[in-house]
Design an enzyme around this catalytic site. Sequence first.
Site: not given
Ligand SMILES: CC(=O)[C@@H](O)[C@H](O)COP(=O)(O)O
Ligand SMILES: NCC(=O)COP(=O)(O)O
Length: 237
Positions: A43, A70, A190
Amino acid sequence: MTKLSVNVNKIATLRNSRGGNVPNLLRVAKDIELFGAQGITVHPRPDERHIRYQDARDLKKLVTTEYNIEGNPIEKFMDLVLEIQPTQVTLVPDAVDAITSNAGWDTIANRTFLREVISTFKQNDIRTSIFVDPDSKMVEGAAETGTDRIELYTESYAKAFAQGNLKGIDPFIKAAQIATQLGLGLNAGHDLSLENIKYFKENIPNVLEVSIGHALICESLYFGLENVINMYLNKLK
Ligand SMILES: CC(=O)[C@@H](O)[C@H](O)COP(=O)(O)O
Ligand SMILES: NCC(=O)COP(=O)(O)O
């Protein structure tokens, strides 16, 4: 089959904390695949607080499973994804200063915008997914955008589960049923964790992909990365 896509944002967080290249993100991602994960997720946020745009480019050269990028489809994100051509792009409506993702799309208010963005990626043979709350109207709106999949934003489920409230799964069961009826593929992510993943999978059996990062990396501090990945794979069977 539910694929496990490991989000490696937090590996980049640790690496960036010292300004060097330890841990080596590319090596960890390669090992994650060798340990059995079926995907890598990143992300790259506009401030590049963890995953840098160059990381996303470099990972493309070595990821052999599914590669999911993402982000909020701002122009530089769109350009990056079109350059890299990952397996999947997941659109997330994050504010630039958000500490983490904290909401799904309003797929009704943003229908025209999402249709245009999704059309651009699909014309480039990139599978599309949009991050949505487990809200029937938002799922129905997602189907109107032409997206291949939705990713159910699972924070509310994780919070309820942690409080012993198993009914937190109910909106997700309904949203998953509607998504399937509308022909949408189903992803989720998430705050999923070793504690809550098995109950989620038991109640949402047709989820195609879970992307997990924060909890998985934290759990690996105690059990080791290879063990944790195999623990998730066993719970997703
Ligand atoms: C969309 C989602 O839920 C993940 O990409 C989450 O946002 C992780 O991002 P961070 O690792 O920056 O918290
Ligand atoms: N799309 C969710 C992700 O990539 C990871 O979310 P998290 O496990 O770090 O909360």
